[in-house]
Design a protein around this motif. Structure first.
Motif, PDB file in Angstrom:
ATOM      1  N   ASP A 128     -24.009   0.144 -64.690  1.00 11.40           N
ATOM      2  CA  ASP A 128     -25.138  -0.668 -64.227  1.00 11.40           C
ATOM      3  C   ASP A 128     -26.280  -0.476 -65.233  1.00 11.40           C
ATOM      4  OD1 ASP A 128     -27.213  -1.928 -62.959  1.00 11.40           O
ATOM      5  OD2 ASP A 128     -26.863  -1.004 -60.994  1.00 11.40           O
ATOM      6  N   ARG A 130     -29.103  -1.994 -65.456  1.00 13.80           N
ATOM      7  CA  ARG A 130     -30.462  -2.251 -64.976  1.00 13.80           C
ATOM      8  C   ARG A 130     -31.277  -0.953 -64.996  1.00 13.80           C
ATOM      9  NH1 ARG A 130     -29.850  -3.962 -59.100  1.00 13.80           N
ATOM     10  NH2 ARG A 130     -28.450  -2.170 -59.190  1.00 13.80           N
ATOM     11  N   GLU A 204     -22.201 -11.396 -67.013  1.00 18.59           N
ATOM     12  CA  GLU A 204     -22.778 -10.926 -65.752  1.00 18.59           C
ATOM     13  C   GLU A 204     -22.987  -9.410 -65.692  1.00 18.59           C
ATOM     14  OE1 GLU A 204     -18.409 -12.166 -64.893  1.00 18.59           O
ATOM     15  OE2 GLU A 204     -20.133 -12.936 -66.050  1.00 18.59           O
ATOM     16  N   SER A 271     -26.019   6.585 -60.875  1.00 15.49           N
ATOM     17  CA  SER A 271     -25.570   5.626 -61.888  1.00 15.49           C
ATOM     18  C   SER A 271     -25.540   6.293 -63.265  1.00 15.49           C
ATOM     19  CB  SER A 271     -26.537   4.434 -61.899  1.00 15.49           C
ATOM     20  OG  SER A 271     -26.370   3.645 -63.048  1.00 15.49           O
ATOM     21  N   ASP A 308     -31.160   0.993 -58.320  1.00 15.75           N
ATOM     22  CA  ASP A 308     -32.062   0.239 -57.451  1.00 15.75           C
ATOM     23  C   ASP A 308     -31.304  -0.211 -56.202  1.00 15.75           C
ATOM     24  OD1 ASP A 308     -33.722  -1.537 -56.220  1.00 15.75           O
ATOM     25  OD2 ASP A 308     -33.880  -2.933 -57.900  1.00 15.75           O
ATOM     26  N   PRO A 309     -31.698   0.275 -55.010  1.00 10.08           N
ATOM     27  CA  PRO A 309     -30.943  -0.074 -53.798  1.00 10.08           C
ATOM     28  C   PRO A 309     -31.277  -1.463 -53.256  1.00 10.08           C
ATOM     29  CG  PRO A 309     -32.766   1.357 -53.223  1.00 10.08           C
ATOM     30  CD  PRO A 309     -32.817   1.189 -54.720  1.00 10.08           C
ATOM     31  N   GLU A 310     -32.342  -2.075 -53.765  1.00 11.13           N
ATOM     32  CA  GLU A 310     -32.808  -3.343 -53.202  1.00 11.13           C
ATOM     33  C   GLU A 310     -32.026  -4.554 -53.711  1.00 11.13           C
ATOM     34  OE1 GLU A 310     -35.124  -3.534 -50.809  1.00 11.13           O
ATOM     35  OE2 GLU A 310     -35.092  -1.340 -50.828  1.00 11.13           O
ATOM     36  N   HIS A 311     -31.410  -4.419 -54.858  1.00 15.06           N
ATOM     37  CA  HIS A 311     -30.728  -5.564 -55.462  1.00 15.06           C
ATOM     38  C   HIS A 311     -29.279  -5.203 -55.768  1.00 15.06           C
ATOM     39  CE1 HIS A 311     -35.049  -6.081 -56.376  1.00 15.06           C
ATOM     40  NE2 HIS A 311     -34.803  -7.352 -56.093  1.00 15.06           N
ATOM     41  N   ALA A 312     -28.397  -6.141 -55.562  1.00  9.95           N
ATOM     42  CA  ALA A 312     -26.973  -5.908 -55.837  1.00  9.95           C
ATOM     43  C   ALA A 312     -26.764  -5.628 -57.316  1.00  9.95           C
ATOM     44  CB  ALA A 312     -26.161  -7.127 -55.418  1.00  9.95           C
ATOM     45  N   GLY A 313     -25.921  -4.664 -57.603  1.00 11.89           N
ATOM     46  CA  GLY A 313     -25.628  -4.327 -58.986  1.00 11.89           C
ATOM     47  C   GLY A 313     -24.659  -5.318 -59.605  1.00 11.89           C
ATOM     48  N   PRO A 315     -21.138  -6.841 -61.239  1.00 10.07           N
ATOM     49  CA  PRO A 315     -19.737  -6.703 -60.832  1.00 10.07           C
ATOM     50  C   PRO A 315     -19.013  -5.716 -61.741  1.00 10.07           C
ATOM     51  CG  PRO A 315     -20.024  -8.694 -62.121  1.00 10.07           C
ATOM     52  CD  PRO A 315     -21.401  -8.121 -61.928  1.00 10.07           C
ATOM     53  N   HIS A 316     -17.817  -5.377 -61.372  1.00  9.56           N
ATOM     54  CA  HIS A 316     -16.984  -4.545 -62.235  1.00  9.56           C
ATOM     55  C   HIS A 316     -16.549  -5.368 -63.452  1.00  9.56           C
ATOM     56  CE1 HIS A 316     -16.165  -1.085 -59.421  1.00  9.56           C
ATOM     57  NE2 HIS A 316     -16.755  -1.959 -58.636  1.00  9.56           N
TER      58      HIS A 316
END
Length: 336
Positions: A128, A130, A204, A271, A308-313, A315-316
């Protein structure tokens, strides 16, 4: 030695084939997955795939072997989860340098509950890129991650604030050097345009803009489609995997340590992002060596943090089918 498990009567060859398939979840540089497994009646062999070697970025093959080491550790853990303990022979044949490991002498020692949990972590582990959240990593969790690496015979140096600034400077310098290489830019473009192949880095999973972080991430040459948000890396922890030798066996062990540390981090919701740019360039790799007071050789730097727990990470990343990475032709009549 019997090839049957006392608990399930499943053939050893089935456990070997499944472990090799599970190893396909391992991280690899630019998701090249440069490994190939051969299942034998009582052993499992791991070879590098030279066609997936990043020859411009990694001419000496350090990261190629580190990637294979991560797959080797994944296979070891998968076997332990099934109750099998192998003898690991690293680089067993100097006349076959592509043969990086052999798992043999397997004993049935009973399923390992910790290994079973780590196999579950393999399914969810991903990269991830981000910025991480502002939540600090507890010291006890960092200790667990550190011990996971050192059990594989590799050191994990956590960087202080001054060293973090040094790492940032080295990362910027490495990025500038690599940006001047047409061969490297071409190689990077190849591995970020691999749609439908099961390898490489799709848009992505790549940031849509550079993150405002102290230590810069890699410039992949074109923006991806992963929204990064406004975060920073104030709560991130940076570390260097290092050891006393700079030889293929030590690179292999570094990959095993990377896998062990990453799976332990995943277990704790931490992460991990490998930062390989600084070890790809001779000059910046030497900067990292000086940060280690000349005590050893850096294999990889990495960022750790709570996502960040607020937004989806993201994909694999895609994976090759097991049929493309695991050869079971020698045991076809033995598989359950």
């Amino acid at each position: 030695m019997s090839h049957e498990t006392p608990a399930t009567d499943r053939p050893l060859t089935t456990a070997l084939a499944e472990a090799a398939g599970t190893a396909g979840h391992a991280p690899s540089v630019h998701n090249t997955q440069p490994w190939h497994w051969t299942v034998l009646p009582d052993a499992l062999e791991l070879r590098v795939v030279k066609d997936r070697h990043l020859s411009a970025m990694d001419p000496e093959g350090r990261l190629l072997v580190v990637s294979c080491g991560a797959a080797l550790h994944h296979a070891r853990v998968a076997l332990a989860a099934e109750g099998w303990t192998p003898v690991v022979e690293r680089l067993p044949d100097p006349h076959r340098p592509d043969l990086v490991a052999r798992l043999t002498g397997l004993r049935h020692t009973g399923a390992d509950p910790d290994a079973m949990r780590l196999v579950q972590c393999m399914q969810v582990r991903h990269t991830d890129r981000r910025p991480v959240s502002d939540e600090p990593i507890p010291a006890a969790v960092l200790g667990d991650i550190d011990r996971a690496a050192t059990r594989e015979g590799v050191n994990l140096q956590l960087l202080d604030d001054m060293q973090k600034i040094e790492l940032a400077g080295a990362a910027q310098q490495a990025a500038a050097v690599e940006a001047d290489s047409p061969e490297l830019r071409e190689e990077l473009a190849y591995w970020t345009n691999r749609a439908g192949t099961g390898t490489g880095l799709p848009p992505e999973v790549l940031p849509d803009q550079p993150a405002q972080t102290t230590v810069p991430g890699r410039n992949f040459g074109a923006p991806g489609s992963l929204p990064i948000g406004p975060g920073h890396d104030k709560a991130a922890v940076y570390a260097i995997l290092w050891g006393s030798e700079d030889e293929p066996e030590s690179w292999l062990r570094a990959g095993e340590a990377l896998s062990a540390a990453w799976l332990e981090a995943t277990r704790h919701g931490v992460s991990v992002v490998p930062l390989s740019g600084v070890v790809e360039v001779d000059g910046t790799r030497e900067v990292l060596r000086q940060m280690l007071a000349g005590l050893g050789h850096p294999y990889l730097s990495m960022r750790l943090g709570v996502a960040d727990p607020e937004h989806a990470g993201p994909p694999h990343t895609p994976r090759l089918d097991a049929a493309q990475t695991v050869d079971t032709s020698a045991v076809r009549g033995h598989l359950a």
